[in-house]
Structure formats: C-alpha cells, structure tokens
Design an enzyme around this catalytic site. Structure first.
Site, short mmCIF file in Angstrom:
data_model
loop_
_atom_site.label_atom_id
_atom_site.label_comp_id
_atom_site.label_asym_id
_atom_site.label_seq_id
_atom_site.Cartn_x
_atom_site.Cartn_y
_atom_site.Cartn_z
N LYS A 110 37.85 -19.72 81.35
CA LYS A 110 37.30 -19.15 82.53
C LYS A 110 36.77 -20.45 83.77
O LYS A 110 36.06 -20.94 83.60
CB LYS A 110 36.43 -18.53 83.09
CG LYS A 110 36.01 -17.51 84.08
CD LYS A 110 36.60 -17.18 84.95
CE LYS A 110 36.34 -16.15 85.96
NZ LYS A 110 37.42 -15.64 87.30
N ASP B 195 36.83 -9.94 72.66
CA ASP B 195 36.19 -9.54 72.08
C ASP B 195 37.23 -8.00 72.95
O ASP B 195 37.38 -7.14 73.03
CB ASP B 195 34.66 -9.45 72.42
CG ASP B 195 34.84 -7.13 72.29
OD1 ASP B 195 34.21 -6.94 71.38
OD2 ASP B 195 33.43 -7.34 73.31
N ASP C 59 40.60 -13.35 83.66
CA ASP C 59 40.93 -12.48 84.89
C ASP C 59 41.98 -11.75 84.91
O ASP C 59 43.00 -10.79 85.03
CB ASP C 59 40.27 -12.37 86.29
CG ASP C 59 40.53 -14.03 86.64
OD1 ASP C 59 40.66 -15.23 86.46
OD2 ASP C 59 40.13 -14.07 87.37
N TYR D 29 27.77 -14.43 71.85
CA TYR D 29 27.21 -13.64 70.58
C TYR D 29 26.10 -14.79 69.85
O TYR D 29 25.30 -13.93 69.43
CB TYR D 29 28.57 -13.51 69.78
CG TYR D 29 29.22 -11.69 70.52
CD1 TYR D 29 29.77 -12.57 71.56
CD2 TYR D 29 29.70 -10.81 69.61
CE1 TYR D 29 30.48 -11.02 72.25
CE2 TYR D 29 30.21 -9.72 70.05
CZ TYR D 29 30.82 -9.62 70.98
OH TYR D 29 31.94 -9.31 71.63
N ASP E 196 39.99 -5.49 72.75
CA ASP E 196 40.91 -3.77 73.22
C ASP E 196 41.74 -3.50 74.34
O ASP E 196 42.21 -2.47 73.91
CB ASP E 196 39.59 -3.77 73.90
CG ASP E 196 38.20 -2.64 72.69
OD1 ASP E 196 38.54 -3.37 71.30
OD2 ASP E 196 37.65 -2.11 72.65
C1 IPM Z 1 34.19 -6.00 67.64
C2 IPM Z 1 33.89 -5.09 68.31
C3 IPM Z 1 31.92 -5.62 67.92
C4 IPM Z 1 32.04 -7.14 68.71
C5 IPM Z 1 30.63 -4.76 68.38
C6 IPM Z 1 30.76 -3.84 67.62
C7 IPM Z 1 29.48 -5.79 67.93
O1 IPM Z 1 33.13 -4.57 70.10
O2 IPM Z 1 34.97 -6.11 66.36
O3 IPM Z 1 34.88 -6.34 68.72
O4 IPM Z 1 31.53 -7.16 69.78
O5 IPM Z 1 32.59 -7.75 68.12
MG MG Z 2 35.12 -5.16 70.33
#
Ligand code: IPM
Ligand code: MG
Length: 357
Positions: free
Chosen positions: A192, A248, A224, A143, A252
């Site tokens: 990884k 990230d 993975d 990032y 999710d």
């Molecule tokens: C998160 C989001 C952000 C990230 C995006 C919106 C830049 O997905 O906070 O997880 O990738 O970190």
């Molecule tokens: Mg995210």
C-alpha cells in the site's frame, strides 16, 4: 533408514480428526521410502488453555524446537473467544511462529479441475485456471509490532504498529523469487505504497532483491487492487509476495476462489528445512468429532512437509497424486460435495487416500 522427529499439534476442533488421518498417510509413505517418522503429540490452543491455563505451554514450544518439523491441525473455537487477547488460542499460533522464527508462510492456492464447479467464480474466469502461491511474511509487521491502549482527554484509544526493517523484507523477498524460479517466474509484490511508509520501504527493497533474479518478472500492485484482480482474473498471478496482514487477507480470498478451502495446505518456514505445516482452514468446531471434516488439506500439508523439511519430493508427489485420484473417482467430503459424487466421512477419505498410495 532416515529418521525424523515430528511434533504433532492436533489443536482443537477438527484438528484432531484430520491429523489422525494425515499421520496414517505419512506412516504409509514412510514405509515405501524407508523413512521413519517419530511423532510426539502435544497440546496447544484452546485444549492447552483448558489443561494448563496457557495457549502455548513451554513444553510444547521446547519440543517443537527439538524437532525436524512441526505438524499442526488447527486451533481455536467459540468456547475461548470470550477470553482476553493473551489468553486466546490464536496466541499459540503467534507464539509458535515467533518462537520458532517461521518468517516465510507459503500458501499455494490452486483449483483442481475436477472441483471447478465448487468455485464461486464464473466459468469463463475459472477456466483460465488458478495456480498461485501466496508468500506471506509471518513474523513481522502489525502482528508483532508495538500495540497498546491509552486515554487522551478521557477518550480511550488503541493502536497497533506496522513496522518492517530491510532485512525482514529482503529475506521474504528471496523466498518469493526462489519460489518463482521453480514456477512461472513471475512475482507480484503487494503493498500500500501510496499511503504507508512501511510499504514504500517494502517496494524499494523488493526492487533491489529482484536484481538478483533477472529471469523473474516483477510487478507491484496495491493491496486493494490485488483484492479486485483476484476475482477478476486470478490466472494473472504466479507468486504473490506480501506482508503479514495483507497476506492473511489475500490468502483467504485466494483460497475461497478455488472453491475448496478444505483442500489447501500451507508451510511456514524458518530456513531451507525447518518448518511448521498446517491446513489453511480453521478448527470448524461445529463439525468436530463427527467424522465430517475434510482431511485432504492436512494430508496435503504432510506432502509439503515431505517436500520442504525432508527433501522427499517424490513422496510428496505420491500423496498429491493419490489425493487427485480419490477425487477423480468421485469421492467427496461434505464441504466439496456436489450432486452425482459419493459423499464420505473423514476416516473413509483417509482410507481412500491410503489405498491409492
Ligand atoms: C491465519 C489465521 C491466523 C492469522 C489467526 C488464526 C491468528 O487467520 O493463519 O491466516 O491471522 O494469521
Ligand atoms: Mg487468516
């Protein structure tokens, strides 16, 4: 009386609707615990692009630096998706994370018993429970690494770089082990290392740090495999320690399996007390301003702020308990609604939590 300065960044979309409710909750809790929160509301994200032409105005960043904590809603929306990389609302998040040095991102994912049916996982899996914490490194890796574009023999290319130094890995590892000490004493470090050199350094360093926490059980998984294990048996995880990009993606996935992304808070910390608090979900522009959004992740983020930045664990538990009670009484916003429960809007949900406090 204790006083704290909190910069509020509602951001875009439903960020505005849900921060409003969470602030009421903070004020109420403040009364009970003899604490005053001084809120300053500022812009970042798409709304800042519209007004100032930049996603993160200098003034917003400076105010955040002078605060005891930052309370963020969400940023982004389709309106700004067409803009170039440095003019995207998401750039505000990067600026806040980098500019405030928020290297430790804590994303708890737990399934509320009462919302179990909302999980996409089979009952037999979900019945074993989900209560895990993703500890994501937030100011390094791909990032923030070098990136660019160029051309070789008339063919365009682009690149991004994953780079970690030992100190960056050590400090996030310590956060994970310390968190594990207060939980089930298990850390799964995700990398990884079969391919990436940066992952091999990650693994070596985590093994070193682990020696300072002999009570904590450490294991290593490839990313993975972790993605698979999260849907096969999420109950095996306590603390997941990982890099910026893997965190990230996995956070999710972890939030999805709980069945209630509208319920999950997060903290991004610089040290033992300064941090930024925000829900895991996005700005949901389609339902913004319609009194439809679920304010609970934002309200639970307020609880995390009380816990980590203001050392008010008891007040944090009050909020969490109030949220559970409202759910137990059968109230749901649209995102967690199931037949037989009572559907309410954003404001009503906020009021219900206030009543329980
Ligand atoms: C998160 C989001 C952000 C990230 C995006 C919106 C830049 O997905 O906070 O997880 O990738 O970190
Ligand atoms: Mg995210």
């Amino acid at each position: 009386m204790n006083e704290y300065k909190v910069t509020v960044i509602p951001g875009d979309g439903i960020g505005v609707d849900i921060t409003r409710e969470a602030i009421k909750v903070l004020e109420k809790v403040g009364e009970k615990y003899n604490t005053k929160f001084n809120f300053t509301t500022l812009k970042a994200g798409g709304c800042a692009l519209d007004e100032f032409g930049v996603p993160l105005p200098q003034e917003t960043l400076e105010e955040c630096k002078k605060s005891d904590a930052v309370f963020l809603g969400a940023v982004g929306g389709p309106k700004w998706d067409v803009l170039p990389g440095n003019k995207r609302p998401e750039k505000a998040l990067m600026g806040l994370r980098g500019g405030l040095g928020l290297y430790a991102n804590l994303r708890p994912a737990k399934v509320y018993n009462i919302l179990k049916s909302a999980s996409p996982l089979k009952e037999a899996i979900i019945d074993k429970g989900i209560d895990l914490l993703v500890v994501r490194e937030l100011t390094g890796g791909i990032y923030f690494g070098e990136r660019g574009r160029g051309a070789e023999e008339d063919v365009n290319y682009a690149y991004d770089t994953e780079k970690y130094n030992v100190n960056e890995i050590k400090r996030i590892a310590h956060v994970a082990f310390k968190a594990a000490m207060k939980r089930k004493k298990k850390v799964t470090s995700v990398d990884k290392a079969n391919i990436l050199e940066s992952s091999r350094l990650w693994r070596e360093t985590v093994v070193e740090v682990a020696k300072e926490y002999p009570e904590v059980e450490l294991n290593h998984l490839y990313v993975d495999n972790t993605a698979m294990q999260l849907v096969r048996d999420p109950s095996q995880f306590d603390v997941i320690l990982t890099s910026n990009i893997f965190g990230d993606i996995l956070s999710d996935e972890a939030s999805m399996i709980t069945g209630s992304i509208g319920m999950l808070p997060s903290a991004s910390l610089r040290n033992d007390s300064f941090g930024m608090y925000e829900p895991i979900h996005g700005s949901a522009p389609d339902i913004a301003g319609k009194d439809l959004a679920n304010p609970l992740a934002q309200i639970l983020s307020a609880a995390m702020m009380l816990e980590y930045s203001f050392n008010m664990s008891e007040a944090a538990r009050d909020i969490e308990n109030a949220v559970e009670k409202v759910l137990e009484k059968g109230y749901r916003t649209g995102d967690i609604y199931t037949e037989g429960t009572t559907k309410v809007g954003t404001k009503k949900m906020g009021e219900l939590v206030l009543e329980e406090l």
